[in-house]
Design a protein around this motif. Structure first.
Motif, PDB file in Angstrom:
ATOM      1  N   GLY A  54       0.805  -1.214   0.000  1.00 17.67           N
ATOM      2  CA  GLY A  54       0.000   0.000   0.000  1.00 17.67           C
ATOM      3  C   GLY A  54       0.841   1.269   0.000  1.00 17.67           C
ATOM      4  O   GLY A  54       0.347   2.363  -0.231  1.00 17.67           O
ATOM      5  N   TYR A  55       2.124   1.125   0.242  1.00 22.97           N
ATOM      6  CA  TYR A  55       3.067   2.239   0.266  1.00 22.97           C
ATOM      7  C   TYR A  55       3.356   2.656  -1.173  1.00 22.97           C
ATOM      8  O   TYR A  55       3.497   1.801  -2.056  1.00 22.97           O
ATOM      9  CB  TYR A  55       4.337   1.743   0.962  1.00 22.97           C
ATOM     10  N   PRO A  56       3.446   3.960  -1.475  1.00 18.93           N
ATOM     11  CA  PRO A  56       3.613   4.379  -2.874  1.00 18.93           C
ATOM     12  C   PRO A  56       5.012   4.152  -3.444  1.00 18.93           C
ATOM     13  O   PRO A  56       5.238   4.395  -4.617  1.00 18.93           O
ATOM     14  CB  PRO A  56       3.281   5.871  -2.841  1.00 18.93           C
ATOM     15  N   TYR A  57       5.936   3.695  -2.633  1.00 21.05           N
ATOM     16  CA  TYR A  57       7.304   3.477  -3.091  1.00 21.05           C
ATOM     17  C   TYR A  57       7.631   1.991  -3.069  1.00 21.05           C
ATOM     18  O   TYR A  57       6.969   1.220  -2.397  1.00 21.05           O
ATOM     19  CB  TYR A  57       8.299   4.244  -2.205  1.00 21.05           C
ATOM     20  N   GLY A  58       8.653   1.601  -3.786  1.00 24.81           N
ATOM     21  CA  GLY A  58       9.005   0.184  -3.837  1.00 24.81           C
ATOM     22  C   GLY A  58      10.436  -0.045  -4.286  1.00 24.81           C
ATOM     23  O   GLY A  58      10.659  -0.722  -5.285  1.00 24.81           O
ATOM     24  N   LEU A  59      11.392   0.529  -3.569  1.00 25.74           N
ATOM     25  CA  LEU A  59      12.786   0.316  -3.955  1.00 25.74           C
ATOM     26  C   LEU A  59      13.275  -1.034  -3.452  1.00 25.74           C
ATOM     27  O   LEU A  59      13.474  -1.956  -4.226  1.00 25.74           O
ATOM     28  CB  LEU A  59      13.672   1.439  -3.423  1.00 25.74           C
ATOM     29  N   GLY A  60      13.457  -1.171  -2.162  1.00 27.49           N
ATOM     30  CA  GLY A  60      13.940  -2.428  -1.601  1.00 27.49           C
ATOM     31  C   GLY A  60      13.064  -2.879  -0.457  1.00 27.49           C
ATOM     32  O   GLY A  60      12.392  -2.079   0.186  1.00 27.49           O
ATOM     33  N   SER A  61      13.057  -4.168  -0.219  1.00 26.22           N
ATOM     34  CA  SER A  61      12.271  -4.734   0.873  1.00 26.22           C
ATOM     35  C   SER A  61      13.104  -5.807   1.557  1.00 26.22           C
ATOM     36  O   SER A  61      13.967  -6.419   0.939  1.00 26.22           O
ATOM     37  CB  SER A  61      10.966  -5.323   0.348  1.00 26.22           C
ATOM     38  N   ASN A  62      12.846  -6.001   2.834  1.00 26.07           N
ATOM     39  CA  ASN A  62      13.622  -6.951   3.622  1.00 26.07           C
ATOM     40  C   ASN A  62      12.698  -7.828   4.449  1.00 26.07           C
ATOM     41  O   ASN A  62      11.691  -7.351   4.965  1.00 26.07           O
ATOM     42  CB  ASN A  62      14.561  -6.217   4.579  1.00 26.07           C
ATOM     43  N   LEU A  63      13.056  -9.082   4.571  1.00 27.10           N
ATOM     44  CA  LEU A  63      12.333 -10.018   5.431  1.00 27.10           C
ATOM     45  C   LEU A  63      13.356 -10.849   6.177  1.00 27.10           C
ATOM     46  O   LEU A  63      14.317 -11.344   5.581  1.00 27.10           O
ATOM     47  CB  LEU A  63      11.437 -10.951   4.605  1.00 27.10           C
ATOM     48  N   TRP A  64      13.156 -10.962   7.486  1.00 26.21           N
ATOM     49  CA  TRP A  64      13.970 -11.857   8.293  1.00 26.21           C
ATOM     50  C   TRP A  64      13.084 -13.023   8.687  1.00 26.21           C
ATOM     51  O   TRP A  64      12.124 -12.861   9.431  1.00 26.21           O
ATOM     52  CB  TRP A  64      14.507 -11.146   9.527  1.00 26.21           C
ATOM     53  N   SER A  65      13.385 -14.202   8.140  1.00 22.50           N
ATOM     54  CA  SER A  65      12.587 -15.391   8.423  1.00 22.50           C
ATOM     55  C   SER A  65      13.371 -16.628   8.030  1.00 22.50           C
ATOM     56  O   SER A  65      14.072 -16.638   7.020  1.00 22.50           O
ATOM     57  CB  SER A  65      11.266 -15.355   7.641  1.00 22.50           C
ATOM     58  N   GLU A  66      13.218 -17.681   8.822  1.00 26.75           N
ATOM     59  CA  GLU A  66      13.794 -18.978   8.481  1.00 26.75           C
ATOM     60  C   GLU A  66      12.731 -19.886   7.865  1.00 26.75           C
ATOM     61  O   GLU A  66      13.040 -20.990   7.436  1.00 26.75           O
ATOM     62  CB  GLU A  66      14.393 -19.635   9.730  1.00 26.75           C
ATOM     63  N   ASP A  67      11.499 -19.428   7.805  1.00 22.99           N
ATOM     64  CA  ASP A  67      10.372 -20.207   7.287  1.00 22.99           C
ATOM     65  C   ASP A  67      10.354 -20.118   5.763  1.00 22.99           C
ATOM     66  O   ASP A  67      10.122 -19.039   5.198  1.00 22.99           O
ATOM     67  CB  ASP A  67       9.073 -19.673   7.892  1.00 22.99           C
ATOM     68  N   GLU A  68      10.577 -21.234   5.094  1.00 22.81           N
ATOM     69  CA  GLU A  68      10.652 -21.256   3.630  1.00 22.81           C
ATOM     70  C   GLU A  68       9.361 -20.775   2.974  1.00 22.81           C
ATOM     71  O   GLU A  68       9.385 -20.045   1.975  1.00 22.81           O
ATOM     72  CB  GLU A  68      11.000 -22.664   3.145  1.00 22.81           C
ATOM     73  N   ALA A  69       8.211 -21.147   3.517  1.00 26.49           N
ATOM     74  CA  ALA A  69       6.923 -20.724   2.947  1.00 26.49           C
ATOM     75  C   ALA A  69       6.761 -19.209   3.068  1.00 26.49           C
ATOM     76  O   ALA A  69       6.286 -18.553   2.137  1.00 26.49           O
ATOM     77  CB  ALA A  69       5.770 -21.450   3.637  1.00 26.49           C
ATOM     78  N   GLU A  70       7.161 -18.628   4.192  1.00 25.04           N
ATOM     79  CA  GLU A  70       7.099 -17.167   4.350  1.00 25.04           C
ATOM     80  C   GLU A  70       8.021 -16.480   3.356  1.00 25.04           C
ATOM     81  O   GLU A  70       7.647 -15.476   2.755  1.00 25.04           O
ATOM     82  CB  GLU A  70       7.514 -16.758   5.767  1.00 25.04           C
ATOM     83  N   ARG A  71       9.190 -17.022   3.184  1.00 22.27           N
ATOM     84  CA  ARG A  71      10.143 -16.426   2.260  1.00 22.27           C
ATOM     85  C   ARG A  71       9.618 -16.447   0.828  1.00 22.27           C
ATOM     86  O   ARG A  71       9.714 -15.454   0.098  1.00 22.27           O
ATOM     87  CB  ARG A  71      11.476 -17.156   2.352  1.00 22.27           C
ATOM     88  N   GLU A  72       9.047 -17.569   0.416  1.00 25.22           N
ATOM     89  CA  GLU A  72       8.488 -17.678  -0.935  1.00 25.22           C
ATOM     90  C   GLU A  72       7.320 -16.718  -1.129  1.00 25.22           C
ATOM     91  O   GLU A  72       7.203 -16.070  -2.171  1.00 25.22           O
ATOM     92  CB  GLU A  72       8.059 -19.111  -1.204  1.00 25.22           C
ATOM     93  N   LEU A  73       6.438 -16.621  -0.137  1.00 25.17           N
ATOM     94  CA  LEU A  73       5.300 -15.701  -0.214  1.00 25.17           C
ATOM     95  C   LEU A  73       5.782 -14.261  -0.325  1.00 25.17           C
ATOM     96  O   LEU A  73       5.298 -13.484  -1.157  1.00 25.17           O
ATOM     97  CB  LEU A  73       4.391 -15.869   1.012  1.00 25.17           C
ATOM     98  N   PHE A  74       6.748 -13.908   0.487  1.00 25.91           N
ATOM     99  CA  PHE A  74       7.305 -12.554   0.476  1.00 25.91           C
ATOM    100  C   PHE A  74       7.872 -12.200  -0.896  1.00 25.91           C
ATOM    101  O   PHE A  74       7.533 -11.176  -1.479  1.00 25.91           O
ATOM    102  CB  PHE A  74       8.382 -12.446   1.561  1.00 25.91           C
ATOM    103  N   VAL A  75       8.717 -13.054  -1.418  1.00 28.22           N
ATOM    104  CA  VAL A  75       9.348 -12.789  -2.719  1.00 28.22           C
ATOM    105  C   VAL A  75       8.292 -12.679  -3.819  1.00 28.22           C
ATOM    106  O   VAL A  75       8.362 -11.805  -4.679  1.00 28.22           O
ATOM    107  CB  VAL A  75      10.392 -13.873  -3.050  1.00 28.22           C
ATOM    108  N   ARG A  76       7.307 -13.554  -3.786  1.00 29.66           N
ATOM    109  CA  ARG A  76       6.265 -13.572  -4.823  1.00 29.66           C
ATOM    110  C   ARG A  76       5.344 -12.355  -4.726  1.00 29.66           C
ATOM    111  O   ARG A  76       4.944 -11.791  -5.740  1.00 29.66           O
ATOM    112  CB  ARG A  76       5.459 -14.863  -4.709  1.00 29.66           C
ATOM    113  N   GLU A  77       5.002 -11.921  -3.525  1.00 30.67           N
ATOM    114  CA  GLU A  77       3.948 -10.926  -3.346  1.00 30.67           C
ATOM    115  C   GLU A  77       4.409  -9.489  -3.093  1.00 30.67           C
ATOM    116  O   GLU A  77       3.657  -8.566  -3.352  1.00 30.67           O
ATOM    117  CB  GLU A  77       3.031 -11.352  -2.192  1.00 30.67           C
ATOM    118  N   VAL A  78       5.611  -9.282  -2.574  1.00 31.59           N
ATOM    119  CA  VAL A  78       6.011  -7.914  -2.247  1.00 31.59           C
ATOM    120  C   VAL A  78       6.227  -7.115  -3.533  1.00 31.59           C
ATOM    121  O   VAL A  78       6.812  -7.610  -4.499  1.00 31.59           O
ATOM    122  CB  VAL A  78       7.255  -7.875  -1.329  1.00 31.59           C
TER     123      VAL A  78
END
Length: 116
Positions: free
Chosen positions: A41-65
């Motif tokens: 919902g933020y109007p900008y989108g340069l870089g994003s970061n996620l700290w997680s060891e959960d593979e499903a969370e990581r895949e969701l993050f990469v796919r959806e962010v």
């Protein structure tokens, strides 16, 4: 020295602006799905970061962010070997790497037909 700002609300200028270091916006949310809603919902989108060891969370993050770069378990950074750039109001195209070099090139097509 870097500073982290938490408790950010829509009444704050920082909520609506693209902020660069040494300052970081830190938002605490109850779930990855809520984090993605906030981030997308933020109007900008340069870089994003996620700290997680959960593979499903990581895949969701990469796919959806909605960002030009997604970093897992590390800070947004720039290396000459990887493309650097954003989406939405954070610009278009990429710099660095062979992909980035192509963004700064103008291709010319030349075609010479056969004499009839």
């Amino acid at each position: 020295m870097a500073a982290a700002c938490s408790g950010i609300t829509p009444e704050m200028n920082m909520y609506h602006e693209e902020v660069f270091g040494p300052v970081a916006q830190v938002w605490t949310v109850p779930s990855l799905e809520e984090a993605l809603r906030e981030a997308n919902g933020y109007p900008y989108g340069l870089g994003s970061n996620l700290w997680s060891e959960d593979e499903a969370e990581r895949e969701l993050f990469v796919r959806e962010v909605q960002s030009g770069m997604a970093f897992i378990n590390g800070n947004t950074t720039s290396y000459p070997e990887i493309p650097f750039g954003g989406v939405k109001r954070s610009g278009y195209g990429r710099e660095l790497s062979d992909l980035g070099m192509r963004d700064f090139m103008n291709a010319k097509t030349v075609w010479i037909g056969q004499d009839a």
